[in-house]
Scaffold this motif. Structure first.
Motif, PDB file in Angstrom:
ATOM      1  N   ALA A 253       0.829  -1.205   0.000  1.00 26.48           N
ATOM      2  CA  ALA A 253       0.000   0.000   0.000  1.00 26.48           C
ATOM      3  C   ALA A 253       0.864   1.256   0.000  1.00 26.48           C
ATOM      4  CB  ALA A 253      -0.919  -0.016   1.216  1.00 26.48           C
ATOM      5  N   LEU A 254       1.974   1.222   0.709  1.00 25.91           N
ATOM      6  CA  LEU A 254       2.857   2.384   0.791  1.00 25.91           C
ATOM      7  C   LEU A 254       3.552   2.673  -0.525  1.00 25.91           C
ATOM      8  CD1 LEU A 254       4.172   4.459   2.863  1.00 25.91           C
ATOM      9  CD2 LEU A 254       6.081   2.830   2.973  1.00 25.91           C
ATOM     10  N   LEU A 255       4.071   1.627  -1.165  1.00 27.07           N
ATOM     11  CA  LEU A 255       4.927   1.791  -2.330  1.00 27.07           C
ATOM     12  C   LEU A 255       4.251   1.473  -3.658  1.00 27.07           C
ATOM     13  CD1 LEU A 255       8.192   0.191  -0.894  1.00 27.07           C
ATOM     14  CD2 LEU A 255       7.769   2.616  -1.287  1.00 27.07           C
ATOM     15  N   GLY A 256       3.063   0.873  -3.603  1.00 29.97           N
ATOM     16  CA  GLY A 256       2.380   0.514  -4.842  1.00 29.97           C
ATOM     17  C   GLY A 256       1.905   1.718  -5.618  1.00 29.97           C
ATOM     18  N   GLY A 257       1.641   2.809  -4.919  1.00 31.18           N
ATOM     19  CA  GLY A 257       1.269   4.068  -5.551  1.00 31.18           C
ATOM     20  C   GLY A 257       2.158   5.179  -5.053  1.00 31.18           C
ATOM     21  N   ASP A 258       1.554   6.306  -4.759  1.00 36.50           N
ATOM     22  CA  ASP A 258       2.357   7.463  -4.339  1.00 36.50           C
ATOM     23  C   ASP A 258       2.175   7.818  -2.870  1.00 36.50           C
ATOM     24  OD1 ASP A 258      -0.202   8.498  -4.344  1.00 36.50           O
ATOM     25  OD2 ASP A 258       0.326  10.342  -5.405  1.00 36.50           O
ATOM     26  N   LEU A 259       1.649   6.883  -2.071  1.00 35.84           N
ATOM     27  CA  LEU A 259       1.424   7.193  -0.664  1.00 35.84           C
ATOM     28  C   LEU A 259       2.719   7.575   0.034  1.00 35.84           C
ATOM     29  CD1 LEU A 259      -0.423   7.383   1.783  1.00 35.84           C
ATOM     30  CD2 LEU A 259      -0.114   4.916   2.136  1.00 35.84           C
ATOM     31  N   TRP A 260       3.801   6.868  -0.246  1.00 36.82           N
ATOM     32  CA  TRP A 260       5.088   7.169   0.386  1.00 36.82           C
ATOM     33  C   TRP A 260       5.500   8.613   0.106  1.00 36.82           C
ATOM     34  CZ3 TRP A 260       9.443   8.789  -2.241  1.00 36.82           C
ATOM     35  CH2 TRP A 260       9.426   8.637  -3.642  1.00 36.82           C
ATOM     36  N   LEU A 261       5.259   9.053  -1.132  1.00 40.10           N
ATOM     37  CA  LEU A 261       5.677  10.396  -1.535  1.00 40.10           C
ATOM     38  C   LEU A 261       4.770  11.454  -0.922  1.00 40.10           C
ATOM     39  CD1 LEU A 261       7.614  12.067  -3.229  1.00 40.10           C
ATOM     40  CD2 LEU A 261       6.102  11.732  -5.197  1.00 40.10           C
ATOM     41  N   ARG A 262       3.483  11.204  -0.893  1.00 36.78           N
ATOM     42  CA  ARG A 262       2.562  12.140  -0.268  1.00 36.78           C
ATOM     43  C   ARG A 262       2.879  12.313   1.218  1.00 36.78           C
ATOM     44  NH1 ARG A 262      -2.542   9.857  -0.233  1.00 36.78           N
ATOM     45  NH2 ARG A 262      -2.062   8.007  -1.459  1.00 36.78           N
ATOM     46  N   ASN A 263       3.115  11.204   1.889  1.00 35.76           N
ATOM     47  CA  ASN A 263       3.410  11.267   3.324  1.00 35.76           C
ATOM     48  C   ASN A 263       4.717  12.001   3.593  1.00 35.76           C
ATOM     49  OD1 ASN A 263       1.079   9.884   3.834  1.00 35.76           O
ATOM     50  ND2 ASN A 263       2.050   8.014   4.554  1.00 35.76           N
ATOM     51  N   ALA A 264       5.742  11.693   2.796  1.00 35.89           N
ATOM     52  CA  ALA A 264       7.048  12.323   3.007  1.00 35.89           C
ATOM     53  C   ALA A 264       6.998  13.819   2.698  1.00 35.89           C
ATOM     54  CB  ALA A 264       8.104  11.634   2.151  1.00 35.89           C
ATOM     55  N   ARG A 265       6.309  14.172   1.620  1.00 31.40           N
ATOM     56  CA  ARG A 265       6.203  15.593   1.290  1.00 31.40           C
ATOM     57  C   ARG A 265       5.489  16.369   2.387  1.00 31.40           C
ATOM     58  NH1 ARG A 265       4.632  15.195  -5.177  1.00 31.40           N
ATOM     59  NH2 ARG A 265       6.779  15.203  -5.973  1.00 31.40           N
ATOM     60  N   ARG A 266       4.459  15.778   2.951  1.00 29.86           N
ATOM     61  CA  ARG A 266       3.741  16.453   4.028  1.00 29.86           C
ATOM     62  C   ARG A 266       4.647  16.666   5.238  1.00 29.86           C
ATOM     63  NH1 ARG A 266      -0.874  18.893   6.411  1.00 29.86           N
ATOM     64  NH2 ARG A 266      -1.707  18.514   4.338  1.00 29.86           N
ATOM     65  N   ALA A 267       5.355  15.613   5.663  1.00 28.74           N
ATOM     66  CA  ALA A 267       6.236  15.732   6.826  1.00 28.74           C
ATOM     67  C   ALA A 267       7.317  16.781   6.582  1.00 28.74           C
ATOM     68  CB  ALA A 267       6.859  14.377   7.144  1.00 28.74           C
ATOM     69  N   ASN A 268       7.908  16.755   5.390  1.00 25.53           N
ATOM     70  CA  ASN A 268       8.954  17.727   5.068  1.00 25.53           C
ATOM     71  C   ASN A 268       8.411  19.156   5.051  1.00 25.53           C
ATOM     72  OD1 ASN A 268      10.562  15.496   4.734  1.00 25.53           O
ATOM     73  ND2 ASN A 268      10.837  15.729   2.529  1.00 25.53           N
ATOM     74  N   ALA A 269       7.244  19.316   4.449  1.00 27.72           N
ATOM     75  CA  ALA A 269       6.660  20.652   4.362  1.00 27.72           C
ATOM     76  C   ALA A 269       6.358  21.214   5.751  1.00 27.72           C
ATOM     77  CB  ALA A 269       5.377  20.618   3.522  1.00 27.72           C
ATOM     78  N   MET A 270       5.911  20.355   6.650  1.00 31.42           N
ATOM     79  CA  MET A 270       5.623  20.820   8.003  1.00 31.42           C
ATOM     80  C   MET A 270       6.912  21.154   8.762  1.00 31.42           C
ATOM     81  SD  MET A 270       2.407  21.096   8.106  1.00 31.42           S
ATOM     82  CE  MET A 270       2.617  21.558   6.379  1.00 31.42           C
ATOM     83  N   GLY A 271       8.002  20.424   8.460  1.00 34.04           N
ATOM     84  CA  GLY A 271       9.286  20.779   9.051  1.00 34.04           C
ATOM     85  C   GLY A 271       9.725  22.176   8.627  1.00 34.04           C
ATOM     86  N   ARG A 272       9.585  22.462   7.338  1.00 34.43           N
ATOM     87  CA  ARG A 272       9.954  23.794   6.843  1.00 34.43           C
ATOM     88  C   ARG A 272       9.046  24.864   7.440  1.00 34.43           C
ATOM     89  NH1 ARG A 272      10.136  20.768   2.029  1.00 34.43           N
ATOM     90  NH2 ARG A 272       8.148  21.660   1.357  1.00 34.43           N
ATOM     91  N   ARG A 273       7.768  24.561   7.532  1.00 30.98           N
ATOM     92  CA  ARG A 273       6.817  25.548   8.072  1.00 30.98           C
ATOM     93  C   ARG A 273       7.146  25.873   9.529  1.00 30.98           C
ATOM     94  NH1 ARG A 273       1.546  26.985   6.435  1.00 30.98           N
ATOM     95  NH2 ARG A 273       0.280  27.931   8.093  1.00 30.98           N
ATOM     96  N   LEU A 274       7.427  24.832  10.299  1.00 31.06           N
ATOM     97  CA  LEU A 274       7.748  25.050  11.707  1.00 31.06           C
ATOM     98  C   LEU A 274       9.023  25.859  11.856  1.00 31.06           C
ATOM     99  CD1 LEU A 274       7.292  24.581  14.705  1.00 31.06           C
ATOM    100  CD2 LEU A 274       8.383  22.333  14.462  1.00 31.06           C
ATOM    101  N   ALA A 275      10.032  25.526  11.066  1.00 32.43           N
ATOM    102  CA  ALA A 275      11.306  26.240  11.157  1.00 32.43           C
ATOM    103  C   ALA A 275      11.130  27.722  10.839  1.00 32.43           C
ATOM    104  CB  ALA A 275      12.332  25.618  10.219  1.00 32.43           C
ATOM    105  N   GLU A 276      10.380  28.008   9.784  1.00 26.74           N
ATOM    106  CA  GLU A 276      10.170  29.407   9.408  1.00 26.74           C
ATOM    107  C   GLU A 276       9.379  30.154  10.470  1.00 26.74           C
ATOM    108  OE1 GLU A 276      11.576  31.103   6.920  1.00 26.74           O
ATOM    109  OE2 GLU A 276      12.687  29.225   6.697  1.00 26.74           O
ATOM    110  N   ALA A 277       8.459  29.450  11.148  1.00 34.36           N
ATOM    111  CA  ALA A 277       7.620  30.096  12.149  1.00 34.36           C
ATOM    112  C   ALA A 277       8.384  30.465  13.414  1.00 34.36           C
ATOM    113  CB  ALA A 277       6.440  29.193  12.503  1.00 34.36           C
TER     114      ALA A 277
END
Length: 349
Positions: A253-277
């Motif tokens: 389920a994680l790797l058969g589609g793009d779930l891995w990428l969606r999850n990773a992008r979200r976590a990374n984006a929140m890291g950047r958002r927190l740092a900037e804040a």
């Protein structure tokens, strides 16, 4: 029935704190009906080989295990002769956070190298890649790197290629601890194989738990000539799951589609958002680059103590007041903003 915890409360201590992604839970439920052959002879584990091969190449051989410590120890034990050692950064998870498992369970000697940013280079590797033929010194056999690193930094494909070429020239194999490999690939917007197979990595420990799985990691042998007896080592080290279909179904389920990428992008984006804040909060220092989903900050100890009563997170280096905040696949913008607001409030108290 009331839950035993507040399901709306998020922490910033580790991406292991996060729950299970709904699509992963659905995959487990779909795999639950009827009977399947145990110990990896099920249809889900058979299909999983093809899923990993689509990401890592047709030679990839995948062995699901229970946890990340086991993935690393099984990988390294299969790559090494008994008299050989591993070269790694002094911040590497195999050295600092696995309770001595490589040494105790694997009987593996670790040669550690100080690094400024958690990343090895060919030059740094050479500080420990010596003594070949000296019977009095454990023989260097494997270089192990982490991507992302324990300091939140990301190796590029070019950096990993340089390490692999250098190591292979010296007869060393290369292992990659990929507990957060998905975050690294998402940060660089490259395929998973660009940081592994195409760069020359021999064996990979692939992480699932931090990116949405209930449980499960995988040993992925990218070069079958680089590891021996993984099947037997996995069993000997108590990592052969009887109901392996439930681990394999999650990875599919994680790797058969793009779930891995969606999850990773979200976590990374929140890291950047927190740092900037928090960067503009007086008295808060963000000393390290935020390249994926980890944010390091330096706070006054009394502020850290008060914040930790409101949100869970870890102190990284108490000597300088450095803390680590991890964002997860389920961290929302509201979560990051609320935590940043708490930091601002406690700093002004």
């Amino acid at each position: 029935m009331n839950p035993r915890h507040d399901p709306e409360l998020k922490a910033f201590a580790s991406d292991n704190y996060a729950g299970v992604h709904p699509e992963i839970l659905e995959a487990i439920a779909r795999a639950n009906g009827g009977h399947q052959i145990s110990y990896g002879e099920d249809v889900y584990t058979e299909a999983l080989q093809g899923v990993f091969q689509r990401h890592f190449g047709e030679r990839a051989q995948t062995y699901p295990v229970f946890n990340g410590t086991a993935a690393n120890v099984v990988s390294l034990r299969a790559m090494l002769d008994t008299w050989q050692a591993v070269i790694c950064a002094d911040t590497a998870h195999i050295h600092t956070d696995e309770g001595g498992a490589p040494e105790v369970a694997g009987g593996i000697k670790l040669f550690t190298v100080p690094t400024p940013d958690g990343k090895l280079t060919p030059e740094l590797i050479d500080t420990q890649a010596w003594g070949f033929g000296d019977v009095h010194r454990a023989q260097p056999g494997v270089v192990s790197i982490s991507n992302t690193t324990e300091l939140g930094t990301v190796y590029t494909p070019a950096e990993i290629t340089a390490i692999c070429e250098h190591a292979h020239e010296r007869g060393l194999k290369v292992h990659l601890d990929g507990s957060r490999l998905t975050n690294a690939a998402a940060a660089l917007d490259v395929p998973l194989r660009a940081l592994t197979t195409d760069a020359g990595v021999d064996v990979l420990s692939f992480g699932g738990t931090k990116i949405g799985l209930l449980y499960g990691e995988a040993v992925v042998v990218l070069d079958p000539d680089a590891a021996r007896g993984v099947d037997y080592i996995r069993k000997t080290y108590m990592q052969l799951s009887s109901k392996m279909r439930f681990v394999s179904a999650q990875f599919e389920a994680l790797l058969g589609g793009d779930l891995w990428l969606r999850n990773a992008r979200r976590a990374n984006a929140m890291g950047r958002r927190l740092a900037e804040a928090v960067r503009d909060i007086p008295g808060v220092e963000v000393p390290r680059p935020v390249e994926a989903n980890a944010v390091f900050a330096i706070l006054p100890p009394e502020v850290t103590e008060r914040l930790q009563k409101r949100f869970r997170f870890y102190t990284w280096n108490p000597a300088i007041g450095e803390v680590r905040w991890m964002c997860s696949f389920d961290t929302t913008e509201a979560d990051a903003d609320a935590f940043a607001a708490a930091v601002r409030e406690e700093m002004s108290a």
